[in-house]
Design an enzyme around this catalytic site. Structure first.
Site, PDB file in Angstrom:
ATOM      1  N   VAL A  78     -22.176   7.187   3.234  1.00 43.23           N
ATOM      2  CA  VAL A  78     -22.767   6.826   1.931  1.00 43.23           C
ATOM      3  C   VAL A  78     -21.974   7.509   0.816  1.00 43.23           C
ATOM      4  CG1 VAL A  78     -25.100   5.966   2.284  1.00 43.23           C
ATOM      5  CG2 VAL A  78     -24.669   8.382   2.648  1.00 43.23           C
ATOM      6  N   GLY A  79     -20.689   7.153   0.740  1.00 43.29           N
ATOM      7  CA  GLY A  79     -19.798   7.708  -0.279  1.00 43.29           C
ATOM      8  C   GLY A  79     -19.794   6.845  -1.523  1.00 43.29           C
ATOM      9  N   ASN A  80     -18.631   6.747  -2.147  1.00 47.64           N
ATOM     10  CA  ASN A  80     -18.516   6.062  -3.444  1.00 47.64           C
ATOM     11  C   ASN A  80     -19.027   4.627  -3.421  1.00 47.64           C
ATOM     12  OD1 ASN A  80     -17.336   8.165  -4.892  1.00 47.64           O
ATOM     13  ND2 ASN A  80     -15.359   7.748  -3.955  1.00 47.64           N
ATOM     14  N   VAL A  81     -18.558   3.853  -2.454  1.00 46.06           N
ATOM     15  CA  VAL A  81     -18.954   2.436  -2.414  1.00 46.06           C
ATOM     16  C   VAL A  81     -20.398   2.311  -1.932  1.00 46.06           C
ATOM     17  CG1 VAL A  81     -18.525   0.174  -1.373  1.00 46.06           C
ATOM     18  CG2 VAL A  81     -16.591   1.631  -2.009  1.00 46.06           C
ATOM     19  N   LYS A  91       0.858  -1.185   0.000  1.00 46.70           N
ATOM     20  CA  LYS A  91       0.000   0.000   0.000  1.00 46.70           C
ATOM     21  C   LYS A  91       0.892   1.232   0.000  1.00 46.70           C
ATOM     22  CE  LYS A  91      -4.601   0.858   0.843  1.00 46.70           C
ATOM     23  NZ  LYS A  91      -5.777   0.019   0.629  1.00 46.70           N
TER      24      LYS A  91
HETATM   25  N1  LIG Z   1     -13.504   2.358  -3.053  1.00 48.36           N
HETATM   26  C1  LIG Z   1     -13.246   1.047  -3.037  1.00 48.36           C
HETATM   27  O1  LIG Z   1     -13.281   0.369  -4.067  1.00 48.36           O
HETATM   28  C2  LIG Z   1     -12.931   0.369  -1.726  1.00 48.36           C
HETATM   29  C3  LIG Z   1     -12.461  -0.953  -1.746  1.00 48.36           C
HETATM   30  C4  LIG Z   1     -12.235  -1.604  -0.527  1.00 48.36           C
HETATM   31  C5  LIG Z   1     -12.450  -0.916   0.652  1.00 48.36           C
HETATM   32  N2  LIG Z   1     -12.894   0.371   0.639  1.00 48.36           N
HETATM   33  C6  LIG Z   1     -13.120   1.036   1.922  1.00 48.36           C
HETATM   34  O2  LIG Z   1     -14.498   1.389   2.022  1.00 48.36           O
HETATM   35  C7  LIG Z   1     -14.653   2.601   2.744  1.00 48.36           C
HETATM   36  C8  LIG Z   1     -15.410   3.598   1.890  1.00 48.36           C
HETATM   37  O3  LIG Z   1     -14.690   3.843   0.701  1.00 48.36           O
HETATM   38  P1  LIG Z   1     -15.241   4.910  -0.362  1.00 48.36           P
HETATM   39  O4  LIG Z   1     -14.346   4.768  -1.558  1.00 48.36           O
HETATM   40  O5  LIG Z   1     -16.699   4.787  -0.517  1.00 48.36           O
HETATM   41  O6  LIG Z   1     -14.881   6.253   0.374  1.00 48.36           O
HETATM   42  P2  LIG Z   1     -15.663   7.653   0.312  1.00 48.36           P
HETATM   43  O7  LIG Z   1     -14.712   8.660   0.883  1.00 48.36           O
HETATM   44  O8  LIG Z   1     -16.228   7.896  -1.046  1.00 48.36           O
HETATM   45  O9  LIG Z   1     -16.898   7.422   1.292  1.00 48.36           O
HETATM   46  C9  LIG Z   1     -16.808   7.476   2.673  1.00 48.36           C
HETATM   47  C10 LIG Z   1     -18.014   8.254   3.183  1.00 48.36           C
HETATM   48  O10 LIG Z   1     -17.986   8.196   4.608  1.00 48.36           O
HETATM   49  C11 LIG Z   1     -18.313   9.475   5.116  1.00 48.36           C
HETATM   50  N3  LIG Z   1     -17.797   9.606   6.475  1.00 48.36           N
HETATM   51  C12 LIG Z   1     -16.541   9.888   6.888  1.00 48.36           C
HETATM   52  N4  LIG Z   1     -16.475   9.933   8.216  1.00 48.36           N
HETATM   53  C13 LIG Z   1     -17.722   9.616   8.674  1.00 48.36           C
HETATM   54  C14 LIG Z   1     -18.297   9.474   9.965  1.00 48.36           C
HETATM   55  N5  LIG Z   1     -17.602   9.686  11.071  1.00 48.36           N
HETATM   56  N6  LIG Z   1     -19.603   9.140  10.061  1.00 48.36           N
HETATM   57  C15 LIG Z   1     -20.339   8.977   8.936  1.00 48.36           C
HETATM   58  N7  LIG Z   1     -19.845   9.106   7.702  1.00 48.36           N
HETATM   59  C16 LIG Z   1     -18.559   9.421   7.560  1.00 48.36           C
HETATM   60  C17 LIG Z   1     -17.696  10.439   4.111  1.00 48.36           C
HETATM   61  O11 LIG Z   1     -18.276  11.724   4.212  1.00 48.36           O
HETATM   62  C18 LIG Z   1     -17.991   9.731   2.806  1.00 48.36           C
HETATM   63  O12 LIG Z   1     -19.257  10.100   2.279  1.00 48.36           O
HETATM   64  C19 LIG Z   1     -13.232   3.036   3.118  1.00 48.36           C
HETATM   65  O13 LIG Z   1     -12.938   2.541   4.402  1.00 48.36           O
HETATM   66  C20 LIG Z   1     -12.361   2.320   2.092  1.00 48.36           C
HETATM   67  O14 LIG Z   1     -11.054   2.085   2.580  1.00 48.36           O
HETATM   68  C21 LIG Z   1     -13.142   1.023  -0.524  1.00 48.36           C
HETATM   69  C1  LIG Z   2      -6.632  -1.899  -5.230  1.00 51.08           C
HETATM   70  C2  LIG Z   2      -7.708  -1.093  -4.665  1.00 51.08           C
HETATM   71  C3  LIG Z   2      -8.896  -1.076  -5.513  1.00 51.08           C
HETATM   72  C4  LIG Z   2      -7.864  -1.530  -3.292  1.00 51.08           C
HETATM   73  C5  LIG Z   2      -8.881  -0.842  -2.425  1.00 51.08           C
HETATM   74  N1  LIG Z   2      -8.541   0.509  -2.154  1.00 51.08           N
HETATM   75  C6  LIG Z   2      -8.929  -1.698  -1.168  1.00 51.08           C
HETATM   76  O1  LIG Z   2      -8.689  -1.252  -0.086  1.00 51.08           O
HETATM   77  O2  LIG Z   2      -9.224  -2.873  -1.308  1.00 51.08           O
END
Ligand SMILES: NC(=O)c1ccc[n+]([C@@H]2O[C@H](COP(=O)([O-])OP(=O)(O)OC[C@H]3O[C@@H](n4cnc5c(N)ncnc54)[C@H](O)[C@@H]3O)[C@@H](O)[C@H]2O)c1
Ligand SMILES: CC(C)C[C@H](N)C(=O)O
Length: 364
Positions: free
Chosen positions: A181-184, A80
């Site tokens: 409720v962000g990207n994922v 990472k």
């Molecule tokens: N994007 C991916 O493909 C991916 C893959 C694996 C894991 N993840 C994990 O999933 C989680 C979300 O990822 P994402 O890409 O959606 O991120 P993101 O930043 O788009 O969404 C996170 C959301 O959480 C909100 N937030 C932050 N602090 C908060 C709190 N205290 N209470 C309530 N809401 C809060 C933010 O405002 C945001 O809307 C992260 O932990 C990330 O590491 C993401």
């Molecule tokens: C390779 C990435 C898409 C990985 C992602 N950020 C995760 O924590 O799994």
């Protein structure tokens, strides 16, 4: 912090500090374990309070990727990067290009992708300097933003966890409390809404919360109230370490299943969930859809093949529960066992001699 002690404790291979004065780049690349293949893990951009905090985050997240990639059945090790900086203010073309050159210098030992604070556009800039980057634009025949695919995997894993907890994997009528409720989670909520689940959401970003209320008829609660709402399933999709001594006693759910990385503050919180009869879908198994998707780029991206593998997260989660029952351990430990056993068996099978360029046979 004594770095080598920490690295030895968890058996890290390499830690790389990258500095570029011209662009202001300060990046830390951590490579945990490359037994299964090159280390693949995203680049996180964040404003850390100290350099030590950033290094610890990079190390911790890299180790998480070793387990995630192993559990997902990928031929990839764990690594990472964290870039110290504010993703809203400090990004530039020269910064990501400089970073790309540092990655290129590792000659394929580390491959990057998106993580919190970085985007497909950033990966495209890195790609101008190195081939060791995934999650780049579909315009390059690549997989693009991994978040919707991560969401689909979480949805599949949540159904498997529901089967374990309720004897039926239907989410129709189930109340799901979603933290962040962000990207994922936006895409996760879409799947849940389509299946007829009822959504309770929270976010510190009002715009994101309004979008979930408007698009999916979700009910909103304040961020500090999400742990104690009456619900069937709690889906942490924002931060890590949210299952901790302060929150665990408040939970009324029967299932914890969400996208966030490192949900358990400490391993013992997984034991407590188990003792409370709460089914926990281990974070790095249920959220592996994103890495499965970007990893497919290394084979020449095929969306159908990638989605099929992501669908398999359902069976992976069931397998974790099976190991937990077989060995009488909580699901978080069962997931670790599944990942560690795979790494060990591949390590053993690779101990067989193969003639490579550095073999003695080359002098013949
Ligand atoms: N994007 C991916 O493909 C991916 C893959 C694996 C894991 N993840 C994990 O999933 C989680 C979300 O990822 P994402 O890409 O959606 O991120 P993101 O930043 O788009 O969404 C996170 C959301 O959480 C909100 N937030 C932050 N602090 C908060 C709190 N205290 N209470 C309530 N809401 C809060 C933010 O405002 C945001 O809307 C992260 O932990 C990330 O590491 C993401
Ligand atoms: C390779 C990435 C898409 C990985 C992602 N950020 C995760 O924590 O799994």
């Amino acid at each position: 912090m004594i770095l080598f002690d920490y690295m030895q404790k968890y058996d890290y291979e390499q830690l790389v500090l990258c500095q570029d004065k011209n662009s202001g780049l300060k990046a830390i690349i951590a490579i945990h374990d490359t037994t299964l293949g090159p280390a693949l893990g995203g680049t996180r951009m964040w404003t850390y309070d100290s350099e030590e905090e950033a290094i610890v985050d990079a190390l911790r997240l890299a180790r998480g990727m070793t387990y995630k990639n192993a559990a997902a059945g990928l031929d990839l090790g764990g690594g990472k990067t964290v870039i110290i900086g504010d993703p809203k203010k400090d990004k530039s073309e020269e910064m990501f290009r400089a970073f790309g050159r540092f990655i290129q210098g590792l000659n394929g030992r580390y491959i990057t992708a998106e993580d919190v604070g970085t985007t497909v556009e950033d990966m495209d800039l890195i790609h101008r300097e190195t081939l060791y980057v995934t999650g780049i634009s579909p315009a390059f025949g690549s997989s693009g933003n991994p978040s919707p695919v991560t969401a689909y995997g979480v949805y599949r894993g949540m159904k498997a966890a529901a089967k374990e907890a309720f004897g039926d994997d239907s989410l129709k009528g189930k109340i799901v409390a979603v933290q962040g409720v962000g990207n994922v989670a936006y895409h996760l909520c879409k799947h849940l809404h389509e299946e007829g689940a009822k959504l309770i959401v929270t976010d510190i970003n009002q715009e994101n919360m309004n979008r979930a209320i408007h698009d999916f008829g979700a009910e909103a609660v304040n961020p500090d109230k999400i742990y104690e709402v009456d619900c069937d399933i709690f889906a942490p999709c924002a931060l890590g370490a949210i299952i901790n001594d302060e929150t665990i006693g408040l939970l009324k759910c029967k299932v914890v299943a969400g996208a966030a990385n490192n949900q358990l503050k400490e391993e013992r919180h997984g034991d407590i969930l188990d003792q409370k009869g709460i089914v926990y879908a281990p974070d790095y198994v249920i959220n592996s859809g994103g890495v499965i998707n970007v990893a497919d780029e290394l084979l020449g991206y095929n969306r159908e093949r990638a989605m099929k593998k992501v669908e398999g997260i359902y069976d992976k989660i069931l397998k974790v529960f099976e190991i937990a029952k077989r060995d009488g351990i909580p699901s978080c430990k069962a997931a670790d066992r599944m990942a560690e056993e795979r790494i060990e068996s591949v390590r053993r099978s690779r101990s067989m001699f193969l003639h490579d360029q550095r073999s003695l046979l080359n002098s013949r």
